[in-house]
Design an enzyme around this catalytic site. Structure first.
Site, PDB file in Angstrom:
ATOM      1  CG  ASP A 139      -1.868  -1.146   1.273  1.00  0.00           C
ATOM      2  OD1 ASP A 139      -2.103  -1.757   0.213  1.00  0.00           O
ATOM      3  OD2 ASP A 139      -2.361  -1.453   2.370  1.00  0.00           O
ATOM      4  CE  LYS A 140       0.550   8.394  -2.119  1.00  0.00           C
ATOM      5  NZ  LYS A 140      -0.353   9.385  -2.749  1.00  0.00           N
TER       6      LYS A 140
END
Length: 235
Positions: free
Chosen positions: A103-104
């Site tokens: 995930d970012k």
């Protein structure tokens, strides 16, 4: 192999760039400047220098990146910086991509390669390649989590997860979790399913390859071919 093709594959430059370097006598084979992109080389035997750097032929490239939060695991993205933008020029080559996603806002080990077959095998749940995470939780982890995760829990939407292993630390808000698949936001959704929330997530191992503790955030290093074979090893 043609020298312009070799240069493009091994350094990430375009064939047009390779031809421009040839015109400037910046590609040297066995001590002699190359005069045409059509010249054939034997990457296993010839001494090849491109732009002043000796090029050691590798059929495939394997890279360990310590991903910082704020970057996305994509080849291109119009809104956010990508993990490939963190790869230095000397490790760039045509066709590299992140094998799997974080995930970012997640940090840690991202495996980058141009070896599609290896990436496919690594990412397949049938291969059972372990991914280990350091997880910081909003609330202390409960003892019941271990059994729930080990049984192969069901998360929102009815998705069934493969059995996972939770390891407690002295601080019950900080645990380690080992999974062998990569569903969308899986770790966060697993924790939400038991009534908790992830506040920080970091991947510290893929298969038998741990994240190098000396590798700073945002930096990367090459994984040697013999080391890449440890991807399928269990710890």
């Amino acid at each position: 192999m043609r020298i312009d093709k070799f240069a493009a594959e091994q350094t990430g430059i375009s064939r047009a760039d390779a031809k421009a370097m040839i015109k400037k006598r910046q590609i040297i084979v066995n001590g002699e400047p190359v005069r045409s992109g059509e010249v054939h080389v034997d990457p296993q035997k010839d001494d090849i220098v491109i732009g002043g750097k000796h090029i050691i032929y590798r059929e495939h490239l394997y890279i360990m990146l310590n991903k910082p939060a704020g970057t996305v695991c994509a080849v291109k993205d119009e809104l956010s910086p990508t993990v490939l933008e963190l790869i230095p020029p000397e490790l760039r080559r045509k066709g590299i991509f992140p094998a799997g996603r974080l995930d970012k806002d997640t940090e840690g080990f991202v495996f980058i390669t141009d070896d599609g077959a290896l990436a496919h095998r690594m990412l397949s749940p049938r291969s059972h390649v372990e991914k280990e995470y350091e997880v910081t939780l909003e609330k202390p982890a409960e003892e019941s989590y271990k059994e729930i995760f080990a049984s192969g829990m069901t998360i929102d939407g009815g998705e069934k997860c493969l059995p996972a292993e939770m390891i407690f630390t002295e601080d019950r808000k900080k645990v380690r979790l080992i999974i062998c698949e990569g569903k969308y936001h899986q770790v966060k959704r697993m924790m939400e399913a038991v009534g908790n929330r992830v506040v920080f997530l970091r991947r510290i191992r893929i298969g038998g390859i741990p994240l190098d503790p000396n590798l700073p955030l945002g930096k990367c290093r090459e994984i040697l071919h013999k080391e890449a074979a440890n991807l399928y090893a269990k710890q």
